[in-house]
Design a protein around this motif. Structure first.
Motif, PDB file in Angstrom:
ATOM      1  N   ALA A 116     -46.231  15.237 -38.892  1.00  0.00           N
ATOM      2  CA  ALA A 116     -46.458  15.428 -37.631  1.00  0.00           C
ATOM      3  C   ALA A 116     -45.782  14.393 -36.645  1.00  0.00           C
ATOM      4  O   ALA A 116     -45.457  14.875 -35.605  1.00  0.00           O
ATOM      5  CB  ALA A 116     -47.787  15.448 -36.887  1.00  0.00           C
ATOM      6  N   HIS A 117     -45.307  13.378 -37.168  1.00  0.00           N
ATOM      7  CA  HIS A 117     -44.541  12.306 -36.474  1.00  0.00           C
ATOM      8  C   HIS A 117     -42.940  12.673 -36.700  1.00  0.00           C
ATOM      9  O   HIS A 117     -42.866  12.742 -37.807  1.00  0.00           O
ATOM     10  CB  HIS A 117     -44.933  10.843 -36.642  1.00  0.00           C
ATOM     11  CG  HIS A 117     -46.103  10.607 -36.447  1.00  0.00           C
ATOM     12  ND1 HIS A 117     -46.698  10.078 -35.248  1.00  0.00           N
ATOM     13  CD2 HIS A 117     -47.261  10.819 -37.247  1.00  0.00           C
ATOM     14  CE1 HIS A 117     -48.067   9.944 -35.298  1.00  0.00           C
ATOM     15  NE2 HIS A 117     -48.368  10.363 -36.279  1.00  0.00           N
ATOM     16  N   PRO A 118     -42.113  12.885 -35.644  1.00  0.00           N
ATOM     17  CA  PRO A 118     -40.777  12.950 -36.077  1.00  0.00           C
ATOM     18  C   PRO A 118     -40.004  11.716 -36.438  1.00  0.00           C
ATOM     19  O   PRO A 118     -39.847  10.804 -35.748  1.00  0.00           O
ATOM     20  CB  PRO A 118     -39.950  13.661 -34.829  1.00  0.00           C
ATOM     21  CG  PRO A 118     -40.898  13.133 -33.750  1.00  0.00           C
ATOM     22  CD  PRO A 118     -42.359  12.922 -34.310  1.00  0.00           C
ATOM     23  N   PHE A 119     -39.750  11.581 -37.617  1.00  0.00           N
ATOM     24  CA  PHE A 119     -39.002  10.376 -38.393  1.00  0.00           C
ATOM     25  C   PHE A 119     -37.695  10.275 -37.476  1.00  0.00           C
ATOM     26  O   PHE A 119     -36.904  11.270 -37.621  1.00  0.00           O
ATOM     27  CB  PHE A 119     -38.723  10.404 -39.588  1.00  0.00           C
ATOM     28  CG  PHE A 119     -40.103  10.420 -40.492  1.00  0.00           C
ATOM     29  CD1 PHE A 119     -40.663   9.408 -40.611  1.00  0.00           C
ATOM     30  CD2 PHE A 119     -40.457  11.469 -41.253  1.00  0.00           C
ATOM     31  CE1 PHE A 119     -42.185   9.560 -41.438  1.00  0.00           C
ATOM     32  CE2 PHE A 119     -41.381  11.818 -42.162  1.00  0.00           C
ATOM     33  CZ  PHE A 119     -42.338  10.474 -42.327  1.00  0.00           C
ATOM     34  N   PRO A 120     -37.045   9.287 -37.135  1.00  0.00           N
ATOM     35  CA  PRO A 120     -35.959   9.138 -36.250  1.00  0.00           C
ATOM     36  C   PRO A 120     -35.026   9.399 -37.500  1.00  0.00           C
ATOM     37  O   PRO A 120     -33.970  10.091 -36.894  1.00  0.00           O
ATOM     38  CB  PRO A 120     -35.836   7.693 -35.799  1.00  0.00           C
ATOM     39  CG  PRO A 120     -37.491   7.218 -35.489  1.00  0.00           C
ATOM     40  CD  PRO A 120     -38.182   7.869 -36.420  1.00  0.00           C
ATOM     41  N   LEU A 121     -35.122   8.882 -38.528  1.00  0.00           N
ATOM     42  CA  LEU A 121     -33.945   9.063 -39.783  1.00  0.00           C
ATOM     43  C   LEU A 121     -33.910  10.519 -40.044  1.00  0.00           C
ATOM     44  O   LEU A 121     -32.819  11.156 -40.135  1.00  0.00           O
ATOM     45  CB  LEU A 121     -34.443   8.343 -40.906  1.00  0.00           C
ATOM     46  CG  LEU A 121     -33.565   8.561 -42.102  1.00  0.00           C
ATOM     47  CD1 LEU A 121     -33.062   7.373 -42.638  1.00  0.00           C
ATOM     48  CD2 LEU A 121     -34.133   9.378 -43.214  1.00  0.00           C
ATOM     49  N   VAL A 122     -35.205  11.324 -40.078  1.00  0.00           N
ATOM     50  CA  VAL A 122     -34.908  12.823 -40.290  1.00  0.00           C
ATOM     51  C   VAL A 122     -34.421  13.590 -39.228  1.00  0.00           C
ATOM     52  O   VAL A 122     -33.510  14.512 -39.130  1.00  0.00           O
ATOM     53  CB  VAL A 122     -36.343  13.284 -40.669  1.00  0.00           C
ATOM     54  CG1 VAL A 122     -36.266  14.973 -40.883  1.00  0.00           C
ATOM     55  CG2 VAL A 122     -36.837  12.641 -42.027  1.00  0.00           C
ATOM     56  N   ALA A 123     -34.670  13.289 -37.873  1.00  0.00           N
ATOM     57  CA  ALA A 123     -34.129  13.889 -36.790  1.00  0.00           C
ATOM     58  C   ALA A 123     -32.552  13.684 -36.964  1.00  0.00           C
ATOM     59  O   ALA A 123     -31.772  14.734 -36.613  1.00  0.00           O
ATOM     60  CB  ALA A 123     -34.806  13.228 -35.476  1.00  0.00           C
ATOM     61  N   ALA A 124     -32.119  12.473 -37.193  1.00  0.00           N
ATOM     62  CA  ALA A 124     -30.948  12.313 -37.138  1.00  0.00           C
ATOM     63  C   ALA A 124     -30.034  12.961 -38.308  1.00  0.00           C
ATOM     64  O   ALA A 124     -28.821  13.442 -37.995  1.00  0.00           O
ATOM     65  CB  ALA A 124     -30.375  10.765 -37.184  1.00  0.00           C
ATOM     66  N   ALA A 125     -30.702  12.990 -39.152  1.00  0.00           N
ATOM     67  CA  ALA A 125     -30.174  13.924 -40.431  1.00  0.00           C
ATOM     68  C   ALA A 125     -30.080  15.336 -40.198  1.00  0.00           C
ATOM     69  O   ALA A 125     -29.343  15.921 -40.793  1.00  0.00           O
ATOM     70  CB  ALA A 125     -30.815  13.547 -41.612  1.00  0.00           C
ATOM     71  N   THR A 126     -30.846  15.998 -39.287  1.00  0.00           N
ATOM     72  CA  THR A 126     -31.044  17.328 -39.199  1.00  0.00           C
ATOM     73  C   THR A 126     -30.627  17.903 -37.776  1.00  0.00           C
ATOM     74  O   THR A 126     -30.855  19.036 -37.602  1.00  0.00           O
ATOM     75  CB  THR A 126     -32.429  17.823 -39.579  1.00  0.00           C
ATOM     76  OG1 THR A 126     -33.325  17.186 -38.689  1.00  0.00           O
ATOM     77  CG2 THR A 126     -32.563  17.345 -41.014  1.00  0.00           C
ATOM     78  N   GLY A 127     -29.943  17.094 -37.090  1.00  0.00           N
ATOM     79  CA  GLY A 127     -29.285  17.576 -35.612  1.00  0.00           C
ATOM     80  C   GLY A 127     -30.603  17.557 -34.539  1.00  0.00           C
ATOM     81  O   GLY A 127     -30.206  18.163 -33.698  1.00  0.00           O
ATOM     82  N   GLY A 128     -31.539  16.681 -34.918  1.00  0.00           N
ATOM     83  CA  GLY A 128     -32.611  16.575 -33.775  1.00  0.00           C
ATOM     84  C   GLY A 128     -32.268  15.389 -32.830  1.00  0.00           C
ATOM     85  O   GLY A 128     -31.244  14.768 -33.241  1.00  0.00           O
ATOM     86  N   ARG A 129     -33.052  15.117 -32.031  1.00  0.00           N
ATOM     87  CA  ARG A 129     -32.814  13.988 -31.112  1.00  0.00           C
ATOM     88  C   ARG A 129     -33.713  12.937 -31.540  1.00  0.00           C
ATOM     89  O   ARG A 129     -34.907  12.856 -31.045  1.00  0.00           O
ATOM     90  CB  ARG A 129     -32.700  14.309 -29.663  1.00  0.00           C
ATOM     91  CG  ARG A 129     -31.973  15.672 -29.226  1.00  0.00           C
ATOM     92  CD  ARG A 129     -31.621  15.812 -27.627  1.00  0.00           C
ATOM     93  NE  ARG A 129     -31.121  14.851 -27.196  1.00  0.00           N
ATOM     94  CZ  ARG A 129     -31.789  14.095 -26.038  1.00  0.00           C
ATOM     95  NH1 ARG A 129     -32.965  14.512 -25.638  1.00  0.00           N
ATOM     96  NH2 ARG A 129     -30.976  13.176 -25.290  1.00  0.00           N
ATOM     97  N   PRO A 130     -33.167  11.635 -32.244  1.00  0.00           N
ATOM     98  CA  PRO A 130     -34.124  10.839 -32.474  1.00  0.00           C
ATOM     99  C   PRO A 130     -34.517   9.784 -31.354  1.00  0.00           C
ATOM    100  O   PRO A 130     -33.955   9.702 -30.558  1.00  0.00           O
ATOM    101  CB  PRO A 130     -33.401   9.940 -33.520  1.00  0.00           C
ATOM    102  CG  PRO A 130     -31.886  10.382 -33.376  1.00  0.00           C
ATOM    103  CD  PRO A 130     -31.892  11.690 -32.831  1.00  0.00           C
TER     104      PRO A 130
END
Ligand code: CP3
Length: 355
Positions: free
Chosen positions: A12-26
């Motif tokens: 439920a918490h967006p991990f900065p690492l996962v956001a950066a890996a998948t085109g999200g905004r960390p």
């Protein structure tokens, strides 16, 4: 809390690492360090004074504690599971040890078709302690801190099994590869099976990302990498693709291989310090994130140099994103060296998060 609820609460918490890996905004620029858990930390050396390396890798409480140490100290955005690339080989029953100052040493090196046929297989239960450790970590890690699982890629594992230990020139490995391709591919297939099983156990236990370490693939030409290695690493990535987590692919000295390593199926390509990140993106192609790539030896050069180089790599990461990367995960270009002052790492994390 059940396994399912726990991972849902974490996701439920967006991990900065996962956001950066998948085109999200960390929320902040994610940073972690390969080999962050280990000998640069006095608290690690204190534990290891009383416990052997492999003993520690199969003890869930120790794995959890050692994995947490750099997270507490440095406020990094990811924990990497404390383990080693030879742990699944040991679990399968291969006679080996990790010798301090040397690395993995294999009692009976694998060099013939008969040796390959006799290799044991890995079943899930023999790495149950690692799954247990992951469960402990998911309870203990801060919500924003991703847990990275990992395995050695078939080529890097093969190099240890064939040479019997670390190597400079990989002459026996290459002799088998060129001299007996059938045995080579049979060995790589068996090692891919072990790697897939080990990664799937970690994924099912709830890790948030995985990294495949093909540390020594840079010893090969592009053509040989494509013929002898890439199909097996590609099978590893394909057989874990049903898990919706970022897959990172890393090796050292792989400037010539970056495109082929990306094609093998990773979402993030780890880059060593030899190739600037914006140039790595050109070789990798668009649609993937990059990870790296501060030279680990720079951490010995004093605070002004570290600050200047951290700023340079961060700016290069931004340039990589403008050139088509889906994100940048800050890291070193290879692992933390044992003599590194841990305070230098802590200050580097502070600076990276402030930029
Ligand atoms: O913090 C982390 O990154 C997690 C732990 C980790 C270890 N090994 C612990 C370890 C990880 C991710 C690895 C992966 C690994 N192991 C790789 C791929 C990464 C890379 O560096 O390219 C490779 C090639 C190995 C094989 C291996 N194991 C080597 C080359 C060595 C170092 C030999 C030495 O002592 O200098 C090891 C031993 C090892 N693995 C240690 C640790 C903490 C040191 C053992 C000790 O503390 O006595």
């Amino acid at each position: 809390m059940s396994e399912m609820m726990r991972s849902r609460a974490r996701r439920a918490h967006p991990f900065p690492l996962v956001a950066a890996a998948t085109g999200g905004r960390p929320e902040r620029r994610p940073v972690w360090f390969m080999r962050q858990a280990g000998r640069s930390l006095p608290e690690y050396r204190a534990i290891r004074a009383d416990h052997g390396m492999l003993e520690s890798c199969f003890d869930p409480e120790l794995v959890c504690e050692i994995t947490m140490q750099p997270v507490r100290r440095h406020d990094v955005d990811a924990a990497i599971l404390f383990s080693d690339i030879v742990v699944p080989l040991k679990a399968a029953g291969i006679d080996l040890d990790i010798v301090a100052g040397t690395g993995p040493v294999i009692a009976d090196p694998v060099r013939t078709a008969g040796d390959v046929a006799n290799l044991p297989r890995l079943d899930d239960h023999s790495v149950g302690a690692i799954a247990h450790a992951i469960g402990l970590l998911l309870d203990e890690l801060p919500d924003q801190t991703a847990l990275i699982g990992f395995a050695g890629a078939p080529f890097t594992l093969a190099s240890y099994l064939i040479e019997g230990g670390p190597s400079r020139h990989y002459e026996r490995t290459k002799a088998l590869m060129y001299g007996d391709p059938d045995t080579w591919h049979a060995l790589m297939g068996r090692l891919a099976d072990i790697t897939i099983t080990f990664l799937r156990v970690q994924l099912e236990a709830g890790v948030d990302a995985v990294q495949l370490f093909d540390s020594w693939a840079g010893m090969l030409s592009l053509a040989d990498y494509q013929t002898f290695v890439a199909p097996h690493s590609a099978r590893v990535f394909a057989e874990i693709a049903d898990h919706d987590v970022p897959r990172i692919h890393f090796g050292v000295g792989t400037g010539e291989l970056l495109g082929a390593m990306a094609d093998a199926g990773a979402d993030v390509i780890g880059v060593d310090w030899r190739v600037p990140l914006h140039e790595a993106v050109r070789r990798v192609g668009p649609g993937k994130a990059v990870q790296g790539n501060l030279d680990p030896t720079l951490l010995f050069a004093g605070p002004e140099v570290v600050e200047r180089e951290v700023r340079r790599v961060v700016a290069d990461g931004d340039r990589a994103v403008r050139a088509g990367a889906t994100g940048h995960i800050m890291n070193l270009g290879h692992g933390v060296l044992p003599g590194t002052d841990p305070d230098v790492l802590t200050r580097a994390v502070e600076l990276i998060h402030s930029l």
